[in-house]
Motif scaffolding. Structure first.
Motif: not given
Length: 166
Positions: A135, A152, A155, A159
């Motif tokens: 992230a 993605d 993440y 989430t």
């Protein structure tokens, strides 16, 4: 192959993808505020975490404070890819009992302590830790105007997707 190990390898494979988007200059660029850390420093940190786990000793101890901290990995895409492949190769060869108890040595800010884990819990933590750093890498890449075509990336699988929130 154990599901935890499969997830770990799936997550780590994204490092190859990220490195394919970079050159050495972008890997080591530490100009993006607020932390001014580089993508390479995060990749090196991720891989060091796994390397510590893979150095599980005969007393079932893992010392997370004994990181390699090879600065070449932070500034050289080829060295980072080689280190990543080394970690993944070792992971594919292990035959651990993921329910086995291990003692983890870490420093949470007040000196070294020992924490009891199962090996599976430690690998699950490492996987979440990797996604957390992805992230941050995603944030840095955005600042460097590098497009990541992976919705993605960075993440956690738990989430909720924006479409699921409506």
């Amino acid at each position: 192959m154990n599901k935890i190990l499969q997830s770990t390898l799936k997550t780590l494979n994204r490092t190859d993808f990220i490195l394919s988007l970079l050159n050495d200059e972008l890997l080591s660029d530490a100009t993006i505020p607020p932390y001014k850390s580089s993508i390479g420093s995060h990749i090196r940190h991720i891989l060091d975490f796994y390397n510590c786990i893979l150095n599980l000793n005969s007393e079932n101890r893992v010392d997370l404070t004994l990181r390699k901290r090879d600065l070449l990995v932070e500034s050289n895409c080829y060295a980072a890819l080689q280190y990543c492949n080394h970690i993944k190769d070792k992971l594919m060869l292990i035959n651990y009992d993921f329910d086995k108890s291990v003692t983890v040595v870490d420093d949470l800010g007040m000196g070294k302590i020992e924490i009891n884990y199962t090996l599976g819990a430690l690998f699950a933590q490492a996987n979440s830790h990797t996604i957390h750093h992805y992230a941050i890498i995603n944030y840095i890449m955005e600042g460097l105007r590098i497009t990541v075509n992976d919705a993605d990336f960075g993440y956690n699988p738990t989430t909720p997707k924006p479409s699921a929130l409506n």
